[in-house]
Design a protein around this motif. Structure first.
Motif, PDB file in Angstrom:
ATOM      1  N   THR A  62       0.809  -1.226   0.000  1.00 56.40           N
ATOM      2  CA  THR A  62       0.000   0.000   0.000  1.00 56.40           C
ATOM      3  C   THR A  62       0.840   1.273   0.000  1.00 56.40           C
ATOM      4  N   SER A  63       2.142   1.148   0.170  1.00 54.14           N
ATOM      5  CA  SER A  63       2.996   2.333   0.252  1.00 54.14           C
ATOM      6  C   SER A  63       2.944   3.181  -1.013  1.00 54.14           C
ATOM      7  N   LEU A  64       3.015   2.543  -2.166  1.00 55.59           N
ATOM      8  CA  LEU A  64       3.014   3.289  -3.421  1.00 55.59           C
ATOM      9  C   LEU A  64       1.702   4.042  -3.608  1.00 55.59           C
ATOM     10  N   ASP A  65       0.570   3.421  -3.275  1.00 57.71           N
ATOM     11  CA  ASP A  65      -0.721   4.094  -3.399  1.00 57.71           C
ATOM     12  C   ASP A  65      -0.777   5.336  -2.518  1.00 57.71           C
ATOM     13  N   ALA A  66      -0.295   5.226  -1.280  1.00 56.59           N
ATOM     14  CA  ALA A  66      -0.292   6.372  -0.368  1.00 56.59           C
ATOM     15  C   ALA A  66       0.586   7.487  -0.899  1.00 56.59           C
TER      16      ALA A  66
END
Length: 119
Positions: free
Chosen positions: A108-112
């Motif tokens: 989920t890091s890239l989405d955030a």
């Protein structure tokens, strides 16, 4: 688009994965080595305010395991001082994108970061 800054170590696998994903997403970014390229006295307290000591202090690291009991106890009372003195104790990467600060790298890091960079 907001600038993305990745703070970490060149040899850290999580940092390498983050940099590769950012490049793949076409997200412009800058890499900064936490041992030499950043004023930790300024940044560490900001990161602690944003994410907390539990997220930032890596108690599973070799640095933690090699620390004395006194230093570990100090980390619970003064995490900023310990992280400033021992930057490799930080979970990595620490990524700033606008007002978004993330620690570590996962699915989920890239989405955030994409959401934060769009601000």
């Amino acid at each position: 688009m907001t600038a993305v800054t990745v703070y970490g170590l060149k040899t850290c696998d999580s940092c390498k994965k983050a940099l590769k994903a950012l490049e793949g997403a076409g997200l412009p970014h800058t890499f900064v080595d936490i041992r030499e390229g950043v004023d930790r006295v300024v940044k560490v307290p900001d990161w602690l305010d944003a994410v907390g000591a539990t997220a930032l202090v890596n108690t599973r690291s070799t640095t933690w395991r090699n620390m004395s009991g006194e230093d570990r106890e100090l980390a619970t009372h003064d995490p900023a001082g310990v992280l400033i003195a021992h930057p490799t104790l930080m979970k990595r990467p620490v990524i700033e994108a606008g007002s978004v600060i993330t620690v570590g790298w996962n699915a989920t890091s890239l989405d955030a970061l994409l959401a934060g960079a769009a601000e």
